[in-house]
Design an enzyme around this catalytic site. Structure first.
Site, mmCIF file in Angstrom:
data_model
loop_
_atom_site.group_PDB
_atom_site.id
_atom_site.type_symbol
_atom_site.label_atom_id
_atom_site.label_comp_id
_atom_site.label_asym_id
_atom_site.label_seq_id
_atom_site.Cartn_x
_atom_site.Cartn_y
_atom_site.Cartn_z
ATOM 1 N N CYS A 147 3.210 8.221 -6.989
ATOM 2 C CA CYS A 147 2.728 9.397 -6.264
ATOM 3 C C CYS A 147 3.780 9.814 -5.228
ATOM 4 C CB CYS A 147 1.392 9.099 -5.594
ATOM 5 S SG CYS A 147 0.118 8.688 -6.808
ATOM 6 N N CYS A 177 3.754 8.269 -1.523
ATOM 7 C CA CYS A 177 3.354 6.861 -1.355
ATOM 8 C C CYS A 177 4.557 5.934 -1.356
ATOM 9 C CB CYS A 177 2.388 6.465 -2.467
ATOM 10 S SG CYS A 177 1.914 4.727 -2.400
ATOM 11 N N GLU A 236 0.752 -6.810 0.839
ATOM 12 C CA GLU A 236 0.135 -6.824 2.149
ATOM 13 C C GLU A 236 -1.373 -6.713 2.079
ATOM 14 O OE1 GLU A 236 3.739 -5.320 4.916
ATOM 15 O OE2 GLU A 236 2.237 -3.860 4.355
ATOM 16 N N CYS A 245 -2.252 3.292 5.346
ATOM 17 C CA CYS A 245 -2.223 3.576 3.915
ATOM 18 C C CYS A 245 -0.858 4.034 3.453
ATOM 19 C CB CYS A 245 -3.168 4.727 3.589
ATOM 20 S SG CYS A 245 -4.830 4.219 3.491
ATOM 21 N N CYS A 277 -8.494 -4.563 3.701
ATOM 22 C CA CYS A 277 -7.825 -3.713 2.716
ATOM 23 C C CYS A 277 -6.928 -4.602 1.861
ATOM 24 C CB CYS A 277 -7.016 -2.649 3.460
ATOM 25 S SG CYS A 277 -6.106 -1.563 2.359
ATOM 26 N N CYS A 327 3.787 -0.284 -7.601
ATOM 27 C CA CYS A 327 2.865 0.540 -8.395
ATOM 28 C C CYS A 327 3.702 1.434 -9.295
ATOM 29 C CB CYS A 327 1.983 1.395 -7.485
ATOM 30 S SG CYS A 327 0.776 2.381 -8.414
HETATM 31 N N1 SAH Z 1 -3.655 3.247 -6.028
HETATM 32 C C1 SAH Z 1 -4.897 3.524 -5.434
HETATM 33 C C2 SAH Z 1 -5.212 2.679 -4.225
HETATM 34 C C3 SAH Z 1 -4.110 2.369 -3.257
HETATM 35 S S1 SAH Z 1 -3.529 3.691 -2.256
HETATM 36 C C4 SAH Z 1 -5.020 5.000 -5.107
HETATM 37 O O1 SAH Z 1 -4.022 5.708 -5.212
HETATM 38 O O2 SAH Z 1 -6.122 5.440 -4.806
HETATM 39 C C5 SAH Z 1 -4.849 3.941 -1.085
HETATM 40 C C6 SAH Z 1 -4.896 5.347 -0.538
HETATM 41 O O3 SAH Z 1 -3.779 5.629 0.308
HETATM 42 C C7 SAH Z 1 -4.867 6.409 -1.624
HETATM 43 O O4 SAH Z 1 -5.791 7.433 -1.371
HETATM 44 C C8 SAH Z 1 -3.468 6.919 -1.505
HETATM 45 O O5 SAH Z 1 -3.348 8.193 -2.067
HETATM 46 C C9 SAH Z 1 -3.262 6.896 -0.016
HETATM 47 N N2 SAH Z 1 -1.863 6.977 0.396
HETATM 48 C C10 SAH Z 1 -0.774 6.545 -0.256
HETATM 49 N N3 SAH Z 1 0.348 6.796 0.452
HETATM 50 C C11 SAH Z 1 -0.038 7.396 1.592
HETATM 51 C C12 SAH Z 1 0.659 7.882 2.739
HETATM 52 N N4 SAH Z 1 1.980 7.764 2.854
HETATM 53 N N5 SAH Z 1 -0.076 8.438 3.740
HETATM 54 C C13 SAH Z 1 -1.410 8.519 3.640
HETATM 55 N N6 SAH Z 1 -2.129 8.072 2.589
HETATM 56 C C14 SAH Z 1 -1.450 7.522 1.570
HETATM 57 FE FE1 SF4 Z 2 0.119 3.874 -6.796
HETATM 58 FE FE2 SF4 Z 2 0.529 4.731 -4.332
HETATM 59 FE FE3 SF4 Z 2 -0.230 6.453 -6.216
HETATM 60 FE FE4 SF4 Z 2 -1.982 4.639 -5.305
HETATM 61 S S1 SF4 Z 2 -1.046 6.310 -4.121
HETATM 62 S S2 SF4 Z 2 -1.567 5.182 -7.447
HETATM 63 S S3 SF4 Z 2 -0.597 2.900 -4.891
HETATM 64 S S4 SF4 Z 2 1.714 5.298 -6.164
#
Ligand code: SAH
Ligand code: SF4
Length: 364
Positions: free
Chosen positions: A115, A118, A91, A338, A104, A111
């Site tokens: 995390c 996420c 996306e 995000c 974005c 990924c």
């Molecule tokens: N992988 C990279 C960039 C993509 S995620 C990273 O982790 O930085 C972009 C941002 O969205 C990151 O700060 C991530 O931690 C945040 N993010 C991921 N899942 C989220 C969620 N469910 N709610 C709010 N922020 C989230």
């Molecule tokens: Fe990967 Fe999501 Fe963690 Fe960013 S926040 S590194 S996209 S798992």
């Protein structure tokens, strides 16, 4: 084999044109046509000799990912779902604001870093996007936003905060960044292009050398014990080393601060004590904080911190003199926030219900 010219930055295009016996200035012409004017049809590249146009049509193409879905939310946020082959979709989200328009962009299908909060991470990792699929998002968005014909740009900022970890797809990300910055392509300033990373320390050092743009680091916890749980890559690159890498990055960065992103999780990382611990952790790193209210997704046990908790947390950081913003939740009804990207498609397709997904999902 057909070469996709979207995969090539200026240096790559120069090699390509040299390979077909052409002079380097042809690379510049191609860059302008493809990226500045959004042109994909060689026949319309009027200042390129007819014979070369025919040659290009035989050996090359300008091919961006196909749009599978195009949704606009009530606040103007627009989200495209893009097919990147073999059942993978990524996306790309356009967020219009009064003084800027931010795109974005995704860098991977899925990924691997998993995390805890996420949705992309929960989907697992499919593959790296190639450079053409990354820059293709900007190329497509410019065309679809009608911003090519007069060179007038609607997109003033790009953030690599879509699906995937940009620094785990380093070379393709840097090729795409080069194009974003190239005056013959998108001509964005380094300050207006932001890479967001979960903290892959050696790759942060490489980025500083290869292509220093603005950097956002996904912190999410003030100590290793909690960060190990929330951002598992922390076990490999713990906080002390991450803070040192942030300081090193600032030697070359186009901005004089690192942006720390911090997702606000109810009862997990959002207490006053956590905020004070953050102040100690980041004391030697010039920084700003961006608090992101957690965006829930199906199956996650986590909850978003209440608004008063987010305000109190922000206040502690601000009282210590740190500029702190709280991200507005935009595009809620199209899941454009995000960490939610493509999650719903994957969830639904797993249940075999993909065909039933409505094209526009605007809440009532
Ligand atoms: N992988 C990279 C960039 C993509 S995620 C990273 O982790 O930085 C972009 C941002 O969205 C990151 O700060 C991530 O931690 C945040 N993010 C991921 N899942 C989220 C969620 N469910 N709610 C709010 N922020 C989230
Ligand atoms: Fe990967 Fe999501 Fe963690 Fe960013 S926040 S590194 S996209 S798992």
């Amino acid at each position: 084999m057909t070469v996709n010219l979207l995969d090539l930055d200026a240096a790559g295009l120069e090699d390509f044109v040299a390979g077909i016996g052409e002079k380097p200035f042809r690379a510049r012409q191609l860059l302008r046509w493809i990226h500045r004017f959004g042109e994909a049809d060689f026949e319309r590249m009027s200042d390129i000799a007819k014979s070369l146009r025919a040659r290009l049509a035989e050996t090359a193409e300008v091919a961006a990912p196909q749009v599978i879905r195009d949704e606009t939310s009530e606040d103007g946020t627009r989200k495209w779902l893009l097919d990147v082959g073999q059942g993978n979709a990524v996306e790309c989200v356009f967020i219009p604001e009064e003084t800027r328009g931010t795109l974005c962009v995704s860098t991977q299908a899925g990924c691997a870093l998993d995390c805890a909060f996420c949705s992309t991470g929960k989907q697992g990792f499919s593959r790296n996007l190639n450079a053409g699929e990354i820059i293709g998002q900007l190329w497509l968005a410019n065309r679809l936003l009608g911003a090519c014909a007069d060179g007038d740009r609607v997109i003033s900022n790009v953030v690599l905060m879509g699906m995937g970890e940009p620094l785990a797809n380093f070379d393709n990300t840097v090729t795409a960044l080069n194009l974003m910055l190239d005056d013959n392509a998108y001509g964005l300033s380094r300050r207006r292009v932001t890479v967001s990373t979960s903290g892959i320390v050696p790759a942060m050092d490489r980025l500083r050398e290869a292509c220093p743009v603005a950097l956002a680091v996904s912190l999410h916890a003030p100590n290793d014990a909690l960060r190990d749980e929330l951002v598992p890559i922390n076990r490999k690159y713990p906080l002390a080393g991450l803070m040192a890498a942030c300081r090193r990055y600032l030697d070359r960065a186009p901005r004089d601060f690192i942006t720390f992103e911090y997702v606000m999780l109810d009862g997990v990382n959002d207490s006053d004590a956590h905020a004070r611990e953050l102040l100690r952790l980041t004391r030697d790193v010039p920084c700003k904080f961006n608090l992101i209210p957690f965006n829930a997704f199906p199956g996650s046990p986590l909850r978003r911190s209440p608004a008063h908790r987010i305000r109190a947390f922000a206040q502690i950081l601000m009282d210590a003199g740190i500029v702190t913003t709280t991200r507005k939740t935009r595009g809620d009804e199209i899941d454009a926030a995000c960490g939610q990207l493509a999650g719903r498609v994957a969830d639904r397709s797993r249940r075999g219900a993909r065909a039933a997904v409505p094209i526009i999902e605007v809440s009532q």
